[in-house]
Design a protein around this motif. Structure first.
Motif, PDB file in Angstrom:
ATOM      1  N   GLY A 180       0.793  -1.231   0.000  1.00  7.92           N
ATOM      2  CA  GLY A 180       0.000   0.000   0.000  1.00  7.92           C
ATOM      3  C   GLY A 180       0.820   1.271   0.000  1.00  7.92           C
ATOM      4  N   ILE A 181       2.102   1.184   0.366  1.00  9.32           N
ATOM      5  CA  ILE A 181       2.966   2.367   0.321  1.00  9.32           C
ATOM      6  C   ILE A 181       3.041   2.932  -1.101  1.00  9.32           C
ATOM      7  N   ILE A 182       2.970   2.062  -2.099  1.00  5.04           N
ATOM      8  CA  ILE A 182       3.094   2.507  -3.502  1.00  5.04           C
ATOM      9  C   ILE A 182       1.923   3.414  -3.898  1.00  5.04           C
ATOM     10  N   PRO A 183       0.644   2.988  -3.723  1.00  3.21           N
ATOM     11  CA  PRO A 183      -0.443   3.932  -4.052  1.00  3.21           C
ATOM     12  C   PRO A 183      -0.498   5.130  -3.104  1.00  3.21           C
ATOM     13  N   LEU A 184      -0.025   4.964  -1.860  1.00  2.00           N
ATOM     14  CA  LEU A 184      -0.013   6.093  -0.928  1.00  2.00           C
ATOM     15  C   LEU A 184       0.886   7.210  -1.437  1.00  2.00           C
ATOM     16  N   ARG A 185       2.089   6.861  -1.916  1.00  2.00           N
ATOM     17  CA  ARG A 185       3.017   7.878  -2.414  1.00  2.00           C
ATOM     18  C   ARG A 185       2.458   8.615  -3.643  1.00  2.00           C
ATOM     19  N   ARG A 186       1.567   7.943  -4.364  1.00  2.00           N
ATOM     20  CA  ARG A 186       1.025   8.548  -5.579  1.00  2.00           C
ATOM     21  C   ARG A 186      -0.146   9.486  -5.308  1.00  2.00           C
ATOM     22  N   ARG A 187      -0.640   9.464  -4.056  1.00  2.00           N
ATOM     23  CA  ARG A 187      -1.793  10.296  -3.708  1.00  2.00           C
ATOM     24  C   ARG A 187      -1.348  11.720  -3.385  1.00  2.00           C
ATOM     25  N   LYS A 188      -1.610  12.651  -4.286  1.00  2.00           N
ATOM     26  CA  LYS A 188      -1.225  14.052  -4.076  1.00  2.00           C
ATOM     27  C   LYS A 188      -2.096  14.728  -3.026  1.00  2.00           C
ATOM     28  N   ASP A 189      -3.285  14.129  -2.749  1.00  2.00           N
ATOM     29  CA  ASP A 189      -4.200  14.729  -1.772  1.00  2.00           C
ATOM     30  C   ASP A 189      -3.885  14.311  -0.338  1.00  2.00           C
ATOM     31  N   ILE A 190      -2.828  13.487  -0.153  1.00  2.00           N
ATOM     32  CA  ILE A 190      -2.445  13.058   1.195  1.00  2.00           C
ATOM     33  C   ILE A 190      -1.000  13.486   1.423  1.00  2.00           C
ATOM     34  N   PRO A 191      -0.778  14.725   1.795  1.00  2.00           N
ATOM     35  CA  PRO A 191       0.594  15.202   2.028  1.00  2.00           C
ATOM     36  C   PRO A 191       1.182  14.557   3.279  1.00  2.00           C
ATOM     37  N   ASN A 192       2.472  14.298   3.245  1.00  2.00           N
ATOM     38  CA  ASN A 192       3.140  13.686   4.399  1.00  2.00           C
ATOM     39  C   ASN A 192       4.515  14.331   4.569  1.00  2.00           C
ATOM     40  N   ASP A 193       4.627  15.186   5.576  1.00  2.00           N
ATOM     41  CA  ASP A 193       5.916  15.809   5.855  1.00  2.00           C
ATOM     42  C   ASP A 193       6.631  15.134   7.021  1.00  2.00           C
ATOM     43  N   GLY A 194       6.112  13.924   7.391  1.00  2.00           N
ATOM     44  CA  GLY A 194       6.725  13.167   8.481  1.00  2.00           C
ATOM     45  C   GLY A 194       7.557  12.008   7.970  1.00  2.00           C
ATOM     46  N   PHE A 195       7.474  10.860   8.624  1.00  2.00           N
ATOM     47  CA  PHE A 195       8.312   9.697   8.296  1.00  2.00           C
ATOM     48  C   PHE A 195       7.914   9.086   6.961  1.00  2.00           C
ATOM     49  N   LYS A 196       8.934   8.661   6.187  1.00  2.00           N
ATOM     50  CA  LYS A 196       8.705   7.924   4.952  1.00  2.00           C
ATOM     51  C   LYS A 196       9.616   6.704   4.905  1.00  2.00           C
ATOM     52  N   MET A 197       9.075   5.598   4.407  1.00  2.00           N
ATOM     53  CA  MET A 197       9.802   4.342   4.335  1.00  2.00           C
ATOM     54  C   MET A 197      10.998   4.482   3.390  1.00  2.00           C
ATOM     55  N   PRO A 198      12.197   4.075   3.807  1.00  2.00           N
ATOM     56  CA  PRO A 198      13.375   4.214   2.931  1.00  2.00           C
ATOM     57  C   PRO A 198      13.366   3.199   1.784  1.00  2.00           C
ATOM     58  N   TRP A 199      14.263   3.440   0.796  1.00  2.00           N
ATOM     59  CA  TRP A 199      14.486   2.528  -0.331  1.00  2.00           C
ATOM     60  C   TRP A 199      13.200   2.195  -1.086  1.00  2.00           C
ATOM     61  N   TYR A 200      12.378   3.202  -1.279  1.00  2.00           N
ATOM     62  CA  TYR A 200      11.146   3.042  -2.045  1.00  2.00           C
ATOM     63  C   TYR A 200      11.496   2.904  -3.539  1.00  2.00           C
ATOM     64  N   PRO A 201      10.833   2.021  -4.300  1.00  2.00           N
ATOM     65  CA  PRO A 201       9.766   1.105  -3.909  1.00  2.00           C
ATOM     66  C   PRO A 201      10.260  -0.308  -3.570  1.00  2.00           C
ATOM     67  N   VAL A 202      11.570  -0.521  -3.551  1.00  2.00           N
ATOM     68  CA  VAL A 202      12.109  -1.870  -3.365  1.00  2.00           C
ATOM     69  C   VAL A 202      11.707  -2.452  -2.008  1.00  2.00           C
ATOM     70  N   LEU A 203      11.895  -1.684  -0.939  1.00  2.00           N
ATOM     71  CA  LEU A 203      11.635  -2.211   0.401  1.00  2.00           C
ATOM     72  C   LEU A 203      10.154  -2.540   0.630  1.00  2.00           C
ATOM     73  N   PRO A 204       9.215  -1.684   0.223  1.00  2.00           N
ATOM     74  CA  PRO A 204       7.799  -2.062   0.383  1.00  2.00           C
ATOM     75  C   PRO A 204       7.433  -3.340  -0.377  1.00  2.00           C
ATOM     76  N   ILE A 205       7.930  -3.474  -1.606  1.00  2.00           N
ATOM     77  CA  ILE A 205       7.615  -4.668  -2.402  1.00  2.00           C
ATOM     78  C   ILE A 205       8.227  -5.913  -1.761  1.00  2.00           C
ATOM     79  N   LEU A 206       9.475  -5.813  -1.297  1.00  2.00           N
ATOM     80  CA  LEU A 206      10.141  -6.944  -0.656  1.00  2.00           C
ATOM     81  C   LEU A 206       9.397  -7.368   0.602  1.00  2.00           C
TER      82      LEU A 206
END
Length: 471
Positions: free
Chosen positions: A397-423
């Motif tokens: 779900g991190i992949i569609p989350l990053r694509r959502r422009k209506d959900i800004p996130n200035d806090g924590f983000k998962m490193p090594w995107y998109p490899v780590l979420p898929i793994l």
């Protein structure tokens, strides 16, 4: 129909609905809740069972693998919580990024996870309480009151009573829950460290040989036993999912939820691996298929005086785990009621305590029933499938989350995107496959029942669907 069931909820609507909940939890409160959930039945019971049945002394490796994946998935939960600090955890996250039907499937799996987790913890609590506290004092409950029908009794009355006590604490609000949790966690961790410190002097190196017995080296690649053990002990690492469920009641969730999740996993892996290595070093793994392995190990090395201390630690540990999981489960039921997928009464919040009382009552009834009649091992295996399904959905779900422009996130983000979420998502699916076939069948049936409930009730009462019709 396809457009309806995959309709996505907005974060704004969730935030408005959750404004009734009171933000009282800080970073330390979340770490305490996380450690409270993670260091419970998982550390005091599962290492013995999994060493004896699947991995031998290599059970420590199984815990390490489970912790590593949990840590990575924890980052995904942390990013979601940072982007949308709302109640409902993976259910709410899934409804926002995938659509209502996927969110519902996740929630249905999580209901199984949360409720059965509390029931399993309660049966573990009862085993330690009855065998290591009451029995030495000469108090023995009738067999009919020590186990459910599947084990030759009528009802596990101790398990039912401890769930009732926790329900009363939860019903008083988050303030009381966190005070109880914070105190109990300190006691529990101190006792675990004492066990490790004492037990290390009674390790026999011969108990580590063979470290990974041949009879457990099944497919794939000879890692079958360790993989099955790792899949099973995910039950020990479901605490941070409950932390995400408390996002709506957390002060500064963008910072504190992230800290709570990651610090919980780090502390847990150190304690689990050290505890497991000491346990299998003290007693040969073939003797550890018991519900109270730490107390048993101390008895074997003639340290019965310390046995009582471990029993107290186990009781504190399991108690705090139940508080966290009960808290998370009741908030999930509240979220489903809030959204109309279950009765709207489940979404009501008591004006005085700011607690969803009806959701707490439902959780109490279901959890007490399963704790009273179903054995621990059957409960634990079912829990893991729900956990891993949620892990997979949140990781991908991190992949569609990053694509959502209506959900800004200035806090924590998962490193090594998109490899780590898929793994992380692929690893979660792998461990689902490695679960026993009976578990996969039972959970498959549970998901089918959930879909029937959704299409006969949830779809027609969903607030999301009703807003769509009005628009």
């Amino acid at each position: 129909m396809r457009n309806r069931i995959f309709k996505q909820e907005s974060v704004t609507n969730y935030m408005k609905a959750d404004a009734r909940l009171k933000r009282t939890l800080g970073a330390w409160d979340l770490v305490a809740l996380g450690i409270g959930a993670v260091i419970g039945t998982g550390i005091f019971i599962l290492p013995g069972h999994e060493a004896a049945q699947h991995a031998g002394p290599a059970v420590a490796i199984a815990f390490l693998l489970a912790a590593l994946l949990s840590g990575v998935v924890g980052m995904a939960y942390a990013e979601f919580s940072s982007a949308m600090p709302i109640a409902g955890s993976a259910y709410s996250f899934g409804t926002v990024v995938y659509g209502e039907i996927v969110g519902w499937i996740i929630s249905w799996a999580l209901i199984l996870e949360y409720f059965l987790a509390v029931s399993a913890e309660a049966t573990g609590f009862a085993a330690y309480f009855n065998n290591n506290l009451l029995a030495p004092l000469g108090v023995k409950l009738p067999t009919a009151l020590q186990a459910g029908p599947l084990e030759g009794g009528m009802v596990n009355v101790t398990a039912v009573l401890i769930i009732l006590v926790i329900a009363l604490i939860i019903a008083k609000g988050a303030d009381l829950s966190k005070k109880v949790e914070n105190t109990a966690v300190v006691v529990k961790v101190a006792i675990i460290i004492i066990f490790i410190g004492i037990g290390v002097f009674y390790i026999k190196s011969g108990n580590y040989v063979p470290f990974y017995p041949k009879q457990f080296r099944g497919a794939p690649f000879g890692l079958g036993g360790i993989s099955t053990a790792a899949a099973t002990v995910f039950f020990a690492f479901i605490g941070f999912d409950a932390l995400a469920a408390n996002s709506a009641e957390t002060i500064n969730p963008k910072r504190n939820v992230v800290r709570g999740i990651l610090e919980t996993v780090l502390i847990a892996v150190v304690l689990y691996v050290a505890f497991s290595l000491v346990l299998v070093g003290m007693v040969h793994y073939t003797q550890l298929n018991v519900d109270d392995p730490a107390a048993y190990a101390l008895h074997v090395v003639h340290l019965d005086g310390w046995n009582k201390l471990i029993t107290i630690g186990a009781l504190f540990g399991i108690f705090t785990a139940m508080v966290t999981m009960f808290f998370g489960g009741s908030r999930l039921v509240y979220a489903l009621g809030r959204d109309g997928l279950l009765s709207k009464k489940m979404g009501q919040v008591d004006e005085k305590t700011k607690v969803p009382r009806n959701a707490v009552v439902i959780a109490l009834v279901v959890q007490a029933f399963f704790a009273g009649v179903v054995p621990l091992e059957q409960l634990a295996s079912l829990i893991n499938a729900g956990t891993l399904l949620a892990f997979a959905c949140i990781s991908f779900g991190i992949i569609p989350l990053r694509r959502r422009k209506d959900i800004p996130n200035d806090g924590f983000k998962m490193p090594w995107y998109p490899v780590l979420p898929i793994l992380a998502g692929l690893c979660s699916i792998y461990f689902i496959i490695m679960l026993p076939n009976a578990t996969k069948l039972a959970v498959g049936l549970w998901i089918v029942i959930g879909l029937i409930v959704y299409f006969t009730y949830g779809l027609w009462h969903s607030k999301l669907q009703q807003r769509d019709r009005v628009e």
